[in-house]
Design a protein around this motif. Structure first.
Motif, PDB file in Angstrom:
ATOM      1  N   UNK B   1       0.830  -1.199   0.000  1.00  0.00           N
ATOM      2  CA  UNK B   1       0.000   0.000   0.000  1.00  0.00           C
ATOM      3  C   UNK B   1       0.862   1.245   0.000  1.00  0.00           C
ATOM      4  N   UNK B   2       0.445   2.255  -0.758  1.00  0.00           N
ATOM      5  CA  UNK B   2       1.172   3.508  -0.803  1.00  0.00           C
ATOM      6  C   UNK B   2       1.081   4.186   0.552  1.00  0.00           C
ATOM      7  N   UNK B   3       2.135   4.908   0.909  1.00  0.00           N
ATOM      8  CA  UNK B   3       2.091   5.601   2.176  1.00  0.00           C
ATOM      9  C   UNK B   3       3.460   5.923   2.711  1.00  0.00           C
ATOM     10  N   UNK B   4       3.520   6.106   4.020  1.00  0.00           N
ATOM     11  CA  UNK B   4       4.754   6.458   4.716  1.00  0.00           C
ATOM     12  C   UNK B   4       5.137   5.290   5.622  1.00  0.00           C
ATOM     13  N   UNK B   5       6.359   4.811   5.471  1.00  0.00           N
ATOM     14  CA  UNK B   5       6.836   3.666   6.234  1.00  0.00           C
ATOM     15  C   UNK B   5       7.937   4.101   7.182  1.00  0.00           C
ATOM     16  N   UNK B   6       7.772   3.786   8.452  1.00  0.00           N
ATOM     17  CA  UNK B   6       8.771   4.118   9.464  1.00  0.00           C
ATOM     18  C   UNK B   6       9.355   2.845  10.058  1.00  0.00           C
ATOM     19  N   UNK B   7      10.643   2.870  10.313  1.00  0.00           N
ATOM     20  CA  UNK B   7      11.303   1.780  11.036  1.00  0.00           C
ATOM     21  C   UNK B   7      12.315   2.337  12.013  1.00  0.00           C
ATOM     22  N   UNK B   8      12.511   1.696  13.166  1.00  0.00           N
ATOM     23  CA  UNK B   8      11.720   0.567  13.680  1.00  0.00           C
ATOM     24  C   UNK B   8      10.405   1.046  14.281  1.00  0.00           C
ATOM     25  N   UNK B   9       9.583   0.129  14.725  1.00  0.00           N
ATOM     26  CA  UNK B   9       8.330   0.497  15.406  1.00  0.00           C
ATOM     27  C   UNK B   9       8.563   0.734  16.894  1.00  0.00           C
ATOM     28  N   UNK B  10       9.508   0.017  17.465  1.00  0.00           N
ATOM     29  CA  UNK B  10       9.826   0.158  18.881  1.00  0.00           C
ATOM     30  C   UNK B  10      11.342   0.130  19.045  1.00  0.00           C
ATOM     31  N   UNK B  11      11.831   0.880  20.044  1.00  0.00           N
ATOM     32  CA  UNK B  11      13.268   0.874  20.326  1.00  0.00           C
ATOM     33  C   UNK B  11      13.491   1.314  21.758  1.00  0.00           C
ATOM     34  N   UNK B  12      14.404   0.608  22.421  1.00  0.00           N
ATOM     35  CA  UNK B  12      14.846   1.009  23.754  1.00  0.00           C
ATOM     36  C   UNK B  12      16.337   1.320  23.662  1.00  0.00           C
ATOM     37  N   UNK B  13      16.723   2.487  24.130  1.00  0.00           N
ATOM     38  CA  UNK B  13      18.119   2.901  24.113  1.00  0.00           C
ATOM     39  C   UNK B  13      18.584   3.215  25.519  1.00  0.00           C
ATOM     40  N   UNK B  14      19.890   3.080  25.722  1.00  0.00           N
ATOM     41  CA  UNK B  14      20.476   3.557  26.961  1.00  0.00           C
ATOM     42  C   UNK B  14      20.923   5.004  26.758  1.00  0.00           C
ATOM     43  N   UNK B  15      20.917   5.773  27.830  1.00  0.00           N
ATOM     44  CA  UNK B  15      21.377   7.163  27.761  1.00  0.00           C
ATOM     45  C   UNK B  15      22.770   7.216  27.133  1.00  0.00           C
ATOM     46  N   UNK B  16      22.904   8.114  26.148  1.00  0.00           N
ATOM     47  CA  UNK B  16      24.184   8.279  25.471  1.00  0.00           C
ATOM     48  C   UNK B  16      24.325   7.491  24.184  1.00  0.00           C
ATOM     49  N   UNK B  17      23.482   6.503  23.973  1.00  0.00           N
ATOM     50  CA  UNK B  17      23.553   5.742  22.729  1.00  0.00           C
ATOM     51  C   UNK B  17      23.007   6.572  21.579  1.00  0.00           C
ATOM     52  N   UNK B  18      23.363   6.160  20.374  1.00  0.00           N
ATOM     53  CA  UNK B  18      22.867   6.855  19.185  1.00  0.00           C
ATOM     54  C   UNK B  18      22.012   5.901  18.361  1.00  0.00           C
ATOM     55  N   UNK B  19      21.136   6.476  17.553  1.00  0.00           N
ATOM     56  CA  UNK B  19      20.354   5.667  16.632  1.00  0.00           C
ATOM     57  C   UNK B  19      19.746   6.562  15.559  1.00  0.00           C
ATOM     58  N   UNK B  20      19.333   5.929  14.486  1.00  0.00           N
ATOM     59  CA  UNK B  20      18.690   6.624  13.370  1.00  0.00           C
ATOM     60  C   UNK B  20      17.320   6.027  13.128  1.00  0.00           C
ATOM     61  N   UNK B  21      16.323   6.909  13.078  1.00  0.00           N
ATOM     62  CA  UNK B  21      14.974   6.497  12.705  1.00  0.00           C
ATOM     63  C   UNK B  21      14.813   6.713  11.205  1.00  0.00           C
ATOM     64  N   UNK B  22      14.277   5.696  10.549  1.00  0.00           N
ATOM     65  CA  UNK B  22      14.154   5.752   9.092  1.00  0.00           C
ATOM     66  C   UNK B  22      12.710   6.053   8.685  1.00  0.00           C
ATOM     67  N   UNK B  23      12.586   6.782   7.589  1.00  0.00           N
ATOM     68  CA  UNK B  23      11.266   7.102   7.044  1.00  0.00           C
ATOM     69  C   UNK B  23      11.353   7.116   5.526  1.00  0.00           C
ATOM     70  N   UNK B  24      10.382   6.486   4.875  1.00  0.00           N
ATOM     71  CA  UNK B  24      10.331   6.496   3.416  1.00  0.00           C
ATOM     72  C   UNK B  24       8.890   6.643   2.960  1.00  0.00           C
ATOM     73  N   UNK B  25       8.701   7.426   1.888  1.00  0.00           N
ATOM     74  CA  UNK B  25       7.356   7.598   1.312  1.00  0.00           C
ATOM     75  C   UNK B  25       7.411   7.284  -0.181  1.00  0.00           C
ATOM     76  N   UNK B  26       6.297   6.725  -0.669  1.00  0.00           N
ATOM     77  CA  UNK B  26       6.262   6.334  -2.083  1.00  0.00           C
ATOM     78  C   UNK B  26       5.167   7.079  -2.843  1.00  0.00           C
ATOM     79  N   UNK B  27       4.856   8.286  -2.419  1.00  0.00           N
ATOM     80  CA  UNK B  27       3.798   9.075  -3.043  1.00  0.00           C
ATOM     81  C   UNK B  27       4.356  10.228  -3.868  1.00  0.00           C
ATOM     82  N   UNK B  28       5.669  10.257  -4.044  1.00  0.00           N
ATOM     83  CA  UNK B  28       6.329  11.317  -4.804  1.00  0.00           C
ATOM     84  C   UNK B  28       6.087  12.704  -4.190  1.00  0.00           C
ATOM     85  N   UNK B  29       5.972  12.743  -2.854  1.00  0.00           N
ATOM     86  CA  UNK B  29       5.769  14.017  -2.171  1.00  0.00           C
ATOM     87  C   UNK B  29       7.068  14.794  -2.067  1.00  0.00           C
ATOM     88  N   UNK B  30       6.942  16.119  -2.156  1.00  0.00           N
ATOM     89  CA  UNK B  30       8.136  16.961  -2.038  1.00  0.00           C
ATOM     90  C   UNK B  30       8.572  17.155  -0.588  1.00  0.00           C
TER      91      UNK B  30
END
Lengths: 114, 113
Positions: B1-30
């Motif tokens: 289905x067309x839309x916006x996809x985010x990963x991950x859905x859940x995440x637990x981090x310790x203070x000071x750790x780093x992470x990247x949340x991903x987002x992708x859309x397939x609707x050709x939005x600017x």
């Protein structure tokens, strides 16, 4: 500045009751106005919108009228159902930096009991 | 289905750790956006990207960085996570003319301990 104020929740109603969630806004210019709905555990979904004064947005039995004179966009439904239980957000768009950005109210949680 | 996809859905981090949340859309939005949702605060804009190659700060940018990798993807990075960044993060996109509204992803629930 540009802002949205909506009634504090939570709101609890019985099935088939009438619903009103108040929303007023402050904006420079003429924003577009929206209601979004968030069901438990999900993202926000567009419920309805109005782009100019006196427009009425409607969807799934919900409706709201863009009132420029009172800067309001109140959400109404004549007969709520248990499945309408969700958090409702009023929002407006404003143009900044070449992009349209949504400004949200704080949300109103609605619970409908059978 | 067309839309916006985010990963991950859940995440637990310790203070000071780093992470990247991903987002992708397939609707050709600017335009693409990152919001955080906290109880009693509604949604607050962290960063946005009006078009590919541009990014700008929103209401609460401190502690975050973003990358608009291409037209489809817009990532949010926490370099050194703090408990105050415990929240639900939503990515959204919109086409030209904000009156059409936004399409939201289903969110990432992040807990920093």
């Amino acid at each position: 500045g540009n802002s949205v104020t909506q009634m504090e929740g939570p709101v609890t109603l019985s099935e088939e009751a009438f619903l009103t969630i108040n929303c007023t806004y402050t904006a420079t210019g003429y924003p577009s106005l929206f209601w979004y709905v968030q069901y438990p555990g999900e993202g926000l979904q567009l419920l309805l919108k109005a782009t100019k004064a006196d427009d009425k947005g409607s969807n799934k039995g919900f409706e709201a009228t863009y009132r420029k004179e009172t800067t309001s966009f109140h959400l109404e439904k004549g007969s709520v159902q248990v499945s309408d239980s969700a958090v409702y957000f009023c929002a407006l768009t404003l143009t900044q930096g070449g992009s349209e950005k949504l400004v949200f109210g704080k949300g109103t949680k609605l619970t409908v009991n059978p | 289905n067309a839309g916006v996809t985010q990963t991950p859905k859940f995440q637990v981090l310790k203070t000071g750790q780093s992470m990247t949340l991903q987002c992708a859309q397939d609707m050709n939005h600017n335009s693409m956006y990152w919001y955080r949702q906290d109880p009693g605060m509604g949604l607050r804009l962290i960063y946005y990207s009006a078009s590919e190659g541009t990014t700008d700060k929103g209401e609460v940018p401190n502690g975050y960085n973003v990358s608009r990798l291409n037209k489809r993807e817009f990532s949010l990075r926490l370099e050194s996570a703090a408990p105050s960044q415990t929240s639900v993060y939503f990515c959204a996109s919109s086409g030209t003319g904000g009156w059409s509204g936004y399409t939201f992803g289903s969110g990432t629930r992040l807990t920093v301990v």
